[in-house]
Scaffold this motif. Structure first.
Motif, short mmCIF file in Angstrom:
data_model
loop_
_atom_site.label_atom_id
_atom_site.label_comp_id
_atom_site.label_asym_id
_atom_site.label_seq_id
_atom_site.Cartn_x
_atom_site.Cartn_y
_atom_site.Cartn_z
N ARG A 213 0.08 7.88 -6.55
CA ARG A 213 -0.56 9.03 -5.90
C ARG A 213 -2.02 8.72 -5.50
NH1 ARG A 213 2.66 13.61 -7.08
NH2 ARG A 213 4.76 12.76 -7.34
N CYS A 214 -2.26 7.45 -5.15
CA CYS A 214 -3.62 7.06 -4.72
C CYS A 214 -3.77 7.29 -3.22
CB CYS A 214 -3.89 5.60 -5.07
SG CYS A 214 -2.82 4.43 -4.22
N VAL A 215 -4.99 7.16 -2.77
CA VAL A 215 -5.25 7.32 -1.34
C VAL A 215 -4.68 6.11 -0.60
CG1 VAL A 215 -7.06 7.40 0.43
CG2 VAL A 215 -7.31 8.71 -1.71
N TYR A 216 -4.02 6.40 0.52
CA TYR A 216 -3.49 5.33 1.37
C TYR A 216 -4.62 4.92 2.32
CZ TYR A 216 -0.44 2.93 4.73
OH TYR A 216 0.15 2.01 5.54
N ASP A 217 -5.10 3.69 2.20
CA ASP A 217 -6.26 3.26 2.98
C ASP A 217 -6.17 1.75 3.20
OD1 ASP A 217 -8.66 2.85 4.21
OD2 ASP A 217 -9.87 3.92 2.73
N ILE A 218 -5.95 1.36 4.46
CA ILE A 218 -5.80 -0.07 4.74
C ILE A 218 -6.18 -0.34 6.20
CG2 ILE A 218 -3.36 0.14 5.38
CD1 ILE A 218 -2.95 -2.65 4.08
N ILE A 219 -6.79 -1.49 6.43
CA ILE A 219 -7.09 -1.97 7.78
C ILE A 219 -6.16 -3.14 8.06
CG2 ILE A 219 -8.83 -3.10 9.23
CD1 ILE A 219 -10.97 -1.57 7.70
N HIS A 220 -5.45 -3.05 9.17
CA HIS A 220 -4.51 -4.13 9.51
C HIS A 220 -4.34 -4.20 11.02
CE1 HIS A 220 -1.18 -1.33 10.45
NE2 HIS A 220 -1.71 -0.57 9.47
N ARG A 221 -3.51 -5.12 11.43
CA ARG A 221 -3.25 -5.31 12.86
C ARG A 221 -1.85 -4.81 13.21
NH1 ARG A 221 -4.37 -11.60 12.38
NH2 ARG A 221 -3.51 -11.02 10.33
N ILE A 222 -1.73 -4.33 14.44
CA ILE A 222 -0.42 -3.99 14.98
C ILE A 222 -0.21 -4.80 16.26
CG2 ILE A 222 -0.29 -1.69 13.94
CD1 ILE A 222 -0.99 -1.79 17.59
N VAL A 223 1.08 -5.04 16.56
CA VAL A 223 1.44 -5.83 17.74
C VAL A 223 2.12 -4.92 18.74
CG1 VAL A 223 2.68 -7.84 18.61
CG2 VAL A 223 1.73 -7.87 16.29
N ARG A 224 1.55 -4.82 19.93
CA ARG A 224 2.13 -3.99 20.97
C ARG A 224 3.30 -4.70 21.65
NH1 ARG A 224 -3.19 -1.51 24.14
NH2 ARG A 224 -3.54 0.24 22.70
N PRO A 225 4.12 -3.97 22.38
CA PRO A 225 5.26 -4.60 23.07
C PRO A 225 4.85 -5.70 24.03
CG PRO A 225 5.55 -2.22 23.01
CD PRO A 225 4.19 -2.49 22.48
N ASP A 226 3.65 -5.61 24.61
CA ASP A 226 3.22 -6.65 25.55
C ASP A 226 2.62 -7.86 24.84
OD1 ASP A 226 0.80 -5.72 24.62
OD2 ASP A 226 0.05 -5.02 26.56
N GLY A 227 2.65 -7.85 23.50
CA GLY A 227 2.15 -8.98 22.73
C GLY A 227 0.69 -8.89 22.34
N SER A 228 -0.04 -7.93 22.90
CA SER A 228 -1.45 -7.79 22.53
C SER A 228 -1.58 -7.25 21.11
CB SER A 228 -2.17 -6.86 23.52
OG SER A 228 -1.60 -5.56 23.49
N ILE A 229 -2.69 -7.60 20.49
CA ILE A 229 -2.92 -7.25 19.08
C ILE A 229 -4.09 -6.29 19.00
CG2 ILE A 229 -3.59 -8.15 16.81
CD1 ILE A 229 -2.19 -10.77 17.60
N MET B 155 0.83 -1.20 0.00
CA MET B 155 0.00 0.00 0.00
C MET B 155 0.87 1.26 0.00
SD MET B 155 -2.82 1.60 -0.11
CE MET B 155 -3.99 0.25 -0.06
N HIS B 156 1.96 1.25 0.78
CA HIS B 156 2.90 2.37 0.76
C HIS B 156 3.44 2.61 -0.65
CE1 HIS B 156 4.11 3.87 4.85
NE2 HIS B 156 3.31 2.86 5.21
#
Length: 681
Positions: free
Chosen positions: A225-241, A217-218
């Protein structure tokens, strides 16, 4: 200004006049008024609940509509959620934690349904006993309603987040440095400050399964030059998503050269969870609907079968009643010649026996359903059991000019079983075969020994069984034709009784038919038992009749019998039977009368009904066996009752009766039982 100065002392005086508890309570009330959530405070000691003004506004209740008791709110919770919520609050009050929360549905004052999030904390005294529960209610109704229109509003919502206090980021396309604001770092589970780092740091926090999609997407956004639009997951330092919605666009200089890729991140974990819950709820509802539909169809079928069965029972009971009542009235009201009277009496007896058989079948099914059928197991000669059943059905077959053929192996051996129950099985199969076979037809009984088993089949040339009904032929209350125009009577219980009795003997029973009009074959397979057993002695043909003649000739002359029966007609009939046999009979309609007779006289035998008003036969026998006079305490007693189950017989004997005789009675049998007790047999 002077006005303010004049009011201040009054206000200060009012505060000064309060004790600390009043001050704290006033502070709490002011705080509750200032908070926009609905606040409630439940005093468990008095079962009184206080609610802030927001509660009445949010849930559309006038103060006079609200009761202070804790149960008032519980009663307004949706029935599907009520037990769960009540159980959760009860658990935390009992000491399972100090905090409780739940989502549920509740009815507002105007009757509309609201979805709320309720969170509460428990206050305990020094002993740990809960004394108050304080909570806040958040109305989530609009949040749920928004989901239905979420797709139409997504773009506007995302644009709104750019201007809102959400996590924002900016990537310098020349240095590929990434600047994140404090809110975004908070979403990432980091220290809530603005930071600048290489864009690779952001990529390292993207869930590994989503990382390639984010990189792609980047690349597309920069190149196209399109719109940047995405749904995804991130992982926190404590392992939670966490689920995030990441949206951005390219920022260019006046000449059109790309300078930055900037955007905002919204944490949508809650929405994702709601979507998953909604999806799971939808799946559960679909499964529940399917299950409910199946249950409904099965219930309708069960009700239909039950209704048909009750209609058949009514018909089968009323049919012999017609003959009984009709002949009884003719014999009573008209002068009939002796031959006609004998004809009528024979019809009455046949009809009464038919009714007794119906009752016996229903009771047998009741014992089967409750698992109370017991076998008296002995070695049983298979050939003798078949011969006895054939002898019993022969007169009925002869009346229809049906040929009975018996083909037996020479040495069928013996089975371990209950002779009476096995003969009941064979009689039911033969009776069905004769009933459904037209005149001048044929019924064949075959028995073959195969290894450690014996196979008995009954084949007829009758109406056969429709193939669609064949799988249900052994089901209770099922009949191939239950319509009012059916050609054959019966309750549809015989074959289900056969199957159960055969299975109790460790065997199997099967039905075969090539269809309607092509006859049927029922095959019973039973396991043989090893060993050279001797079969129990069986009565020779006509033996039962000779025994009946011997009983009929038994005299009760000189015996004094006390008969206790509350039903006048039955009392009169039984007394007449006993008097005809020579006995002197004293009658009583209830237990109190019987006890008076026993206090004045000394009968030789007591004959008592069980089910009577006020006091039962069990009460009578209990008092008799506890009597002071030895001659009364030892009097022989017969329980004469319509309670005819095995457990009824067992109870009567254990209560103190020596014999149990089931109604309807056979006069000769009753006379024989009494004679046996009196030593006359």
């Amino acid at each position: 200004m002077n006005k303010v100065n004049r009011e201040q002392p009054s206000c200060m005086a009012r505060v000064a006049g309060m004790d600390e508890v009043d001050v704290q309570r006033e502070r709490y009330r002011l705080l509750a008024r200032a908070i926009k959530d609905a606040i409630w405070d439940w005093d468990l000691r008095t079962d009184q609940v206080e609610r802030n003004p927001t509660f009445y506004e949010v849930f559309r209740y006038a103060p006079e509509q609200v009761e202070p008791a804790g149960s008032w709110w519980t009663d307004r919770i949706h029935p599907e959620d009520r037990d769960r919520v009540a159980r959760g609050i009860d658990e935390v009050v009992r000491g399972e934690g100090d905090c409780w929360s739940d989502h549920y549905r509740v009815y507002r004052g105007d009757g509309s349904l609201a979805r709320v999030f309720d969170r509460a904390y428990v206050l305990r005294d020094a002993s740990g006993t809960a004394i108050r529960v304080v909570g806040s209610l958040v109305d989530l109704t609009e949040r749920f309603q928004m989901e239905s229109a979420l797709r139409d509003r997504e773009d506007r919502l995302r644009l709104a987040t750019w201007a809102a206090d959400v996590g924002t980021w900016r990537i310098d396309l020349e240095t590929w440095s990434d600047t994140r604001d404090a809110s975004l770092n908070r979403i990432l589970g980091l220290e809530e400050i603005e930071t600048t780092q290489d864009v690779s740091d952001w990529m390292s926090r993207v869930h590994p399964e989503d990382r390639d999609a984010v990189i792609d997407m980047h690349r597309r956004c920069v190149n196209e030059r399109c719109v940047y639009d995405i749904i995804h997951r991130i992982v926190r330092p404590d392992g939670s998503i966490r689920w995030v919605h990441d949206r951005g666009r390219i920022i260019c200089d006046p000449q059109g050269a790309a300078l930055f890729l900037t955007g905002a991140v919204v944490d949508i974990t809650g929405l994702k969870q709601l979507e998953e819950e909604r999806t799971e709820l939808l799946r559960r509802e679909q499964r529940a609907l399917a299950q409910s539909e199946g249950d409904r169809l099965r219930a309708e079928e069960a009700n239909r079968i039950k209704d048909e069965f009750l209609a058949i029972v009514s018909h089968e009971l009323r049919t012999p009643l017609t003959a009984i009542l009709g002949w009884a009235r003719l014999i009573k009201e008209r002068k009939l010649d002796p031959e006609r009277i004998q004809q009528g009496m024979a019809a009455i007896e046949r009809s009464a026996r038919a009714q007794a058989q119906i009752v016996d079948d229903i009771l047998m099914v009741s014992r089967i359903i409750t698992g109370k059928v017991r076998l008296s197991t002995h070695p049983v000669d298979v050939a003798a059991a078949i011969a006895a059943a054939v002898d019993t059905i022969t007169p009925t077959a002869s009346a229809k000019d049906i040929e009975l053929c018996v083909e037996l192996d020479e040495d069928l051996g013996r089975v371990s079983g209950d002779r009476d129950r096995l003969q009941q099985v064979l009689w039911n199969l033969l009776s069905n075969a004769v009933k459904f076979t037209p005149k001048r037809g044929r019924v064949t009984v075959r028995a073959r020994r195969a290894g450690a088993q014996v196979s008995i089949s009954v084949t007829d040339t009758g109406k056969g069984i429709d193939r669609s009904f064949l799988p249900y032929v052994f089901d209770r209350f099922r009949q191939g034709d239950s319509s009012p125009s059916r050609a054959h009577g019966g309750l549809g219980l015989g074959l289900s009784i056969v199957r159960h009795l055969v299975e109790l003997h460790g065997g199997t029973v099967e039905a075969e038919s090539e269809g309607a009009g092509r006859g049927a074959t029922f095959t019973v397979t039973l396991p043989l038992r090893a060993g050279s057993w001797q079969a129990p002695a069986t009565s020779p043909p006509g033996g039962a009749g000779h025994a009946r003649d011997d009983v009929a000739s038994t005299s009760l002359s000189g015996l004094h019998i006390l008969l206790v029966e509350d039903e006048p007609d039955a009392r009169e009939l039984i007394a007449f039977v006993l008097e005809q046999a020579g006995a002197r009979v004293t009658t009583a309609a209830q237990v109190s009368e019987a006890l008076r007779v026993l206090s004045q006289e000394r009968p030789d035998v007591l004959v008592s009904d069980i089910g009577m008003p006020e006091e039962s036969g069990y009460t009578l026998i209990e008092r008799v066996r506890a009597a002071v006079r030895d001659e009364i305490r030892r009097i022989p007693a017969v329980a004469l009752t319509a309670y005819a189950r095995v457990e009824d017989r067992r109870r009567a004997l254990s209560a103190g009766f020596q014999r149990h005789v089931a109604k309807p009675i056979d006069p000769s049998d009753l006379i024989g039982v009494i004679a046996g007790l009196a030593g006359r047999a």
